[in-house]
Every structure is written in structure tokens, then in C-alpha cells.
Design a protein around this motif. Structure first.
Motif, mmCIF file in Angstrom:
data_model
loop_
_atom_site.group_PDB
_atom_site.id
_atom_site.type_symbol
_atom_site.label_atom_id
_atom_site.label_comp_id
_atom_site.label_asym_id
_atom_site.label_seq_id
_atom_site.Cartn_x
_atom_site.Cartn_y
_atom_site.Cartn_z
ATOM 1 N N PHE A 39 0.971 -1.033 -0.002
ATOM 2 C CA PHE A 39 -0.084 0.041 0.037
ATOM 3 C C PHE A 39 0.939 1.191 -0.073
ATOM 4 O O PHE A 39 1.933 1.216 0.635
ATOM 5 C CB PHE A 39 -0.852 0.090 1.193
ATOM 6 N N THR A 83 -4.514 9.297 1.654
ATOM 7 C CA THR A 83 -5.037 8.261 1.034
ATOM 8 C C THR A 83 -4.109 6.979 1.198
ATOM 9 O O THR A 83 -2.761 7.079 1.074
ATOM 10 C CB THR A 83 -5.334 8.725 -0.272
ATOM 11 N N THR A 85 -3.543 3.481 -0.649
ATOM 12 C CA THR A 85 -3.865 3.027 -2.033
ATOM 13 C C THR A 85 -3.106 1.659 -2.059
ATOM 14 O O THR A 85 -2.192 1.263 -1.853
ATOM 15 C CB THR A 85 -3.497 4.124 -3.057
ATOM 16 N N ARG A 91 -4.513 -5.251 -5.352
ATOM 17 C CA ARG A 91 -5.792 -4.794 -6.067
ATOM 18 C C ARG A 91 -6.453 -6.170 -6.934
ATOM 19 O O ARG A 91 -7.439 -6.825 -6.635
ATOM 20 C CB ARG A 91 -6.025 -3.852 -6.937
ATOM 21 N N GLU A 98 -9.615 -1.852 -0.559
ATOM 22 C CA GLU A 98 -9.865 -0.840 -1.416
ATOM 23 C C GLU A 98 -9.174 0.383 -1.071
ATOM 24 O O GLU A 98 -8.519 0.446 0.156
ATOM 25 C CB GLU A 98 -11.263 -0.743 -1.228
ATOM 26 N N THR A 99 -9.333 1.264 -1.648
ATOM 27 C CA THR A 99 -8.584 2.669 -1.398
ATOM 28 C C THR A 99 -9.293 3.195 -0.047
ATOM 29 O O THR A 99 -10.327 3.248 -0.028
ATOM 30 C CB THR A 99 -8.565 3.713 -2.563
ATOM 31 N N ARG A 101 -9.136 6.539 2.890
ATOM 32 C CA ARG A 101 -8.954 7.828 3.279
ATOM 33 C C ARG A 101 -9.171 8.099 4.729
ATOM 34 O O ARG A 101 -9.673 7.618 5.464
ATOM 35 C CB ARG A 101 -9.825 8.671 2.539
#
Length: 123
Positions: A39, A83, A85, A91, A98-99, A101
Motif C-alpha cells: 500500500f 489516502t 492505496t 488489488r 480498497e482505497t 482515506r
């Protein structure tokens, strides 16, 4: 003395969110034990740390699954959205990741005084 805050990256969120920090605090981002993959943590605009991001978290080792950063003494008071990611391989392999925040709220206010203990009762 600086505070130490751990922000845990879970499969569905980041905790705590928002996270309140002060200049000089140590903030560690770490993957939860059940989160697998790689990530990237990036800030939407400028970040508040002494070393600029983005930075990577990778499962499999305590050395790579966490990343510690100090809030800069010059960090302006305010909100710093970030974020988390998953990379493309993560993925594809783990579509549930998932992303996510989150927000760091930097304050320049002094920490609150310690809470007084309950007064002793007279006998």
C-alpha cells in the motif's frame, strides 16, 4: 514529551480517523495483521511530517508493514487528508482491499492538563 500515535490500516478503514496530533508527535502507520499486500500512503497536498511522503507499507514483516514519521515543528495547524492505496498487484490478488482515506488534524495548542484523580475521602 511527544505523543505516540498508531494509525492502523484495516481491510475496510483506517483507525483512528480523524487523528489529532501535535508538532513533534510520532505517528506510525501500520498494516493490521489480517491485511496482506503493498500500500502507498500519500497526502492530498503537503504533508505535516519532517520527511516528505509518499511512503509504502508492505505486509510480511514488521519492518515493512509499518512506517513511523515525526510531525514537523513547522507543521501548520490544520487538516492533512491522506489516502492509503493498494498497488495493482494487491488489488488483483485481494479485491476486498480498497482505497482508504483518513485525516491528520495538527494542532498547535498545548496538551490538556492531566485529569485530577478522585479526591480521597476523609475517614
Amino acid at each position: 514529551m511527544p505523543n505516540v500515535l498508531i494509525i492502523e490500516v484495516l481491510s475496510d478503514a483506517v483507525r483512528p480517523n480523524p487523528a489529532d496530533v501535535q508538532q513533534g508527535d510520532l505517528v506510525t502507520f501500520q498494516l493490521a495483521d489480517d491485511v496482506q499486500g503493498t500500500f502507498e500512503v500519500s497526502f492530498d497536498s503537503a504533508d505535516c511530517f519532517t520527511a516528505q511522503g509518499p511512503f509504502t507499507l508492505q505486509s510480511g514483516s514488521s519492518l515493512t508493514s509499518q512506517s513511523a514519521h515525526t510531525v514537523a515543528a513547522s507543521a501548520a495547524k490544520g487538516n492533512y487528508p491522506y489516502t492509503v492505496t493498494p498497488d495493482e498487484h494487491t488489488r488483483k490478488r485481494f479485491p476486498q482491499h480498497e482505497t482508504k482515506r483518513g485525516d491528520l488534524d495538527v494542532t498547535t495548542d498545548p496538551p490538556p492538563p492531566p485529569k485530577d484523580k478522585k479526591p480521597k475521602k476523609d475517614k
